[in-house]
Design a protein around this motif. Structure first.
Motif, mmCIF file in Angstrom:
data_model
loop_
_atom_site.group_PDB
_atom_site.id
_atom_site.type_symbol
_atom_site.label_atom_id
_atom_site.label_comp_id
_atom_site.label_asym_id
_atom_site.label_seq_id
_atom_site.Cartn_x
_atom_site.Cartn_y
_atom_site.Cartn_z
ATOM 1 N N PRO A 150 11.655 -4.689 4.957
ATOM 2 C CA PRO A 150 11.892 -3.367 4.361
ATOM 3 C C PRO A 150 13.262 -3.225 3.693
ATOM 4 N N PHE A 151 14.363 -3.473 4.433
ATOM 5 C CA PHE A 151 15.701 -3.223 3.896
ATOM 6 C C PHE A 151 16.511 -4.504 3.774
ATOM 7 N N VAL A 152 17.048 -4.726 2.601
ATOM 8 C CA VAL A 152 18.028 -5.789 2.371
ATOM 9 C C VAL A 152 19.411 -5.172 2.519
ATOM 10 N N VAL A 153 20.222 -5.738 3.404
ATOM 11 C CA VAL A 153 21.598 -5.259 3.583
ATOM 12 C C VAL A 153 22.553 -6.443 3.520
ATOM 13 N N VAL A 206 20.559 2.814 14.411
ATOM 14 C CA VAL A 206 20.258 1.856 15.475
ATOM 15 C C VAL A 206 18.750 1.590 15.553
ATOM 16 N N GLN A 207 17.954 2.653 15.463
ATOM 17 C CA GLN A 207 16.509 2.508 15.598
ATOM 18 C C GLN A 207 15.891 1.753 14.406
ATOM 19 N N LEU A 208 16.411 1.958 13.213
ATOM 20 C CA LEU A 208 15.912 1.190 12.070
ATOM 21 C C LEU A 208 16.073 -0.309 12.319
ATOM 22 N N VAL A 209 17.187 -0.672 12.941
ATOM 23 C CA VAL A 209 17.421 -2.078 13.279
ATOM 24 C C VAL A 209 16.458 -2.524 14.375
ATOM 25 N N LEU A 262 9.587 7.563 5.141
ATOM 26 C CA LEU A 262 10.340 6.319 5.038
ATOM 27 C C LEU A 262 9.994 5.376 6.189
ATOM 28 N N LEU A 263 9.907 5.920 7.405
ATOM 29 C CA LEU A 263 9.522 5.099 8.550
ATOM 30 C C LEU A 263 8.108 4.551 8.390
ATOM 31 N N ASP A 264 7.198 5.407 7.934
ATOM 32 C CA ASP A 264 5.815 4.961 7.738
ATOM 33 C C ASP A 264 5.733 3.855 6.692
ATOM 34 N N ASP A 265 6.448 4.034 5.607
ATOM 35 C CA ASP A 265 6.433 3.029 4.538
ATOM 36 C C ASP A 265 7.058 1.718 5.014
ATOM 37 N N SER A 266 8.129 1.836 5.817
ATOM 38 C CA SER A 266 8.767 0.630 6.343
ATOM 39 C C SER A 266 7.810 -0.135 7.249
ATOM 40 N N GLY A 279 0.798 -1.224 0.000
ATOM 41 C CA GLY A 279 0.000 0.000 0.000
ATOM 42 C C GLY A 279 0.826 1.267 0.000
ATOM 43 N N VAL A 280 2.062 1.182 -0.467
ATOM 44 C CA VAL A 280 2.928 2.362 -0.571
ATOM 45 C C VAL A 280 2.817 2.894 -1.994
#
Length: 463
Positions: A182-185, A238-241, A168-172, A157-158
């Motif tokens: 959300p993120f591939v690292v 750190v918070q994204l993790v 970005l936070l909302d979409d994640s 729904g993005v």
């Protein structure tokens, strides 16, 4: 980058191939054909394979009569570390590409480029060291941008790529709720650098956007890593993790496996350098891949970029003039430039150059993001990628990759990381003052050289 095992066998084999009679610090000599032989340290990747390098070298050789080039291939992506080994063993190559000049230049082992030699380049004075240029600045690579799956955004729904950090936070959150990572690292094995791209992006948006010369201030002890802006950017990482938006499985993946993970549908967003664009354009997924700049709090542009990555020349080579002519011929050859654009997504920083007309949709979109940022004055330095006077002190880049791994693994928070960086910087400065000359010996600034993981260029040449 990763450390290279310091085994004697590869160096012995290289020494036998180069010739035992070469003087310390140089492997040049005379070939059987009566031409001056110079050694060229390069690397091979899936994008830039042996066929690419052999063809490129041959074309440049034809433009420099009297020179014969012996190709040396670094055994891993850590070309800088390998170059240090060669220097220490008296086998420093005559020419090298995408090797960080930091440390080599200060210790007197690299030849500076003149303004006349730099005239063909768009940004001729990028990454100065002591006011001089030691690496040809031929290639610009934003590092990172965010590549994303349009289909996965739609499923969550993005409607469109985020323009602000809150978006970005909302979409994640939407992606995670939809069961999509959300993120591939990356960051596993020999490719620790791949763990650092989110951090690089956040330092760009939250530190360098506000204070472009922040790293210069830090080197002068006028700023600290533990200060609010840098610590705040690190805490965002750190918070994204902590929010579960970063795939911790990435710590077990090297660069190639990380790329396969994104292309294989293991997540929605992939923070990566622009070299990924050409790999994406070769994939069946290419029409599903979009790209956007990592967003700032207010939506203004801040695209971390590095211009450099080109050739450096051994100042102690027997054939400095010929080595420089070869390097310039190599970097200005249209077919060489087209080949690196097509194979590695380069944005060439050479006057008058335009990319081939048949570039794919992901590269085209990538170039547009960069061009728009240039127009909007939104280009900032790329943390951990700088190699000039505004880069981290020698010894700190590789440690920072390890800190990024620690953040993703949940082992360190922002306070611990920034305090450790400040302590490393203090110890590094003291060591430079106390220890005197390092490897190659002429300048106290090289005292920590042997511990410097280094960055190439250009981050794009790290695969």
């Amino acid at each position: 980058m990763n450390r290279i095992a310091r085994t004697a066998a590869p160096l012995l084999a290289l020494g036998l191939a180069a010739g035992a009679c070469s003087p310390a610090g140089s492997t040049s000599g005379s070939s059987e054909e009566g031409k001056a032989e110079i050694t060229f340290l390069t690397f091979e990747t899936p994008n830039l394979d042996a066929k690419y390098w052999d063809g490129a070298i041959a074309r440049a050789e034809k433009k420099v009569p009297g020179v014969s080039v012996k190709k040396l291939v670094a055994p891993s992506t850590d070309r800088t570390g390998y170059a240090k080994q060669l220097l220490a063993s008296g086998q420093f190559p005559d020419v090298m590409i995408a090797v960080s000049p930091s440390g080599f230049a200060e210790s007197g082992n690299l030849a500076a480029w003149t303004d006349k030699e730099l005239a063909p380049f768009t940004f001729p004075h990028s990454n100065p060291i002591g006011g001089k240029i030691y690496q040809l600045p031929y290639n610009t690579q934003p590092t990172p941008l965010v590549y994303y799956s349009k289909d996965k955004f739609k499923k969550a729904g993005v409607a469109a790529p985020p323009k602000t950090y809150q978006e970005l936070l909302d979409d994640s959150a939407k992606l995670k709720k939809a069961g999509i990572n959300p993120f591939v690292v990356g960051g596993g094995g020999k490719d620790a650098f791949a763990a650092s791209f989110l951090w690089t992006a956040l330092v760009g948006t939250d530190v360098y956007k506000k204070t472009p010369d922040w790293m210069v201030q830090r080197r002068a002890d006028e700023a600290k890593f533990a200060d609010a802006d840098f610590k705040g950017a690190t805490d965002k990482f750190v918070q994204l993790v902590k929010m579960g938006y970063v795939d911790k499985a990435g710590l077990s993946r090297d660069y190639a496996a990380t790329e396969r993970a994104f292309l294989g549908g293991k997540g929605a967003m992939y923070p990566m350098g622009t070299w990924f664009a050409t790999a994406a354009d070769k994939n069946a997924m290419k029409d599903d891949i979009g790209v956007f700049p990592f967003p700032t709090d207010d939506g203004s542009p801040a695209v971390p970029s590095y211009t450099g990555g080109g050739m450096s020349v051994n100042a102690k080579s027997q054939h400095v003039a010929l080595a420089k002519k070869f390097a310039l011929a190599f970097q200005q050859d249209r077919r060489n430039l087209d080949a690196v654009v097509k194979s590695d997504g380069a944005i060439i920083a050479m006057k008058g150059y335009t990319p081939p007309d048949d570039m794919g949709p992901v590269y085209t979109a990538t170039a547009k993001v960069y061009d728009d940022a240039v127009k909007d004055k939104g280009i900032v330095n790329a943390f951990l990628v700088e190699t000039g006077d505004d880069s981290l002190l020698p010894g700190m880049v590789e440690k920072s990759y390890a800190f990024a791994q620690d953040v993703i693994a949940g082992r360190k928070n922002a306070d611990q990381v920034t305090q450790a960086l400040d302590e490393d910087k203090r110890r590094g400065r003291r060591a430079v003052l106390d220890e005197g000359a390092g490897v190659g010996g002429a300048d106290p600034a090289s005292a920590l050289f042997s511990g410097h993981g280094g960055t190439p260029l250009l981050v794009g040449w790290r695969r």
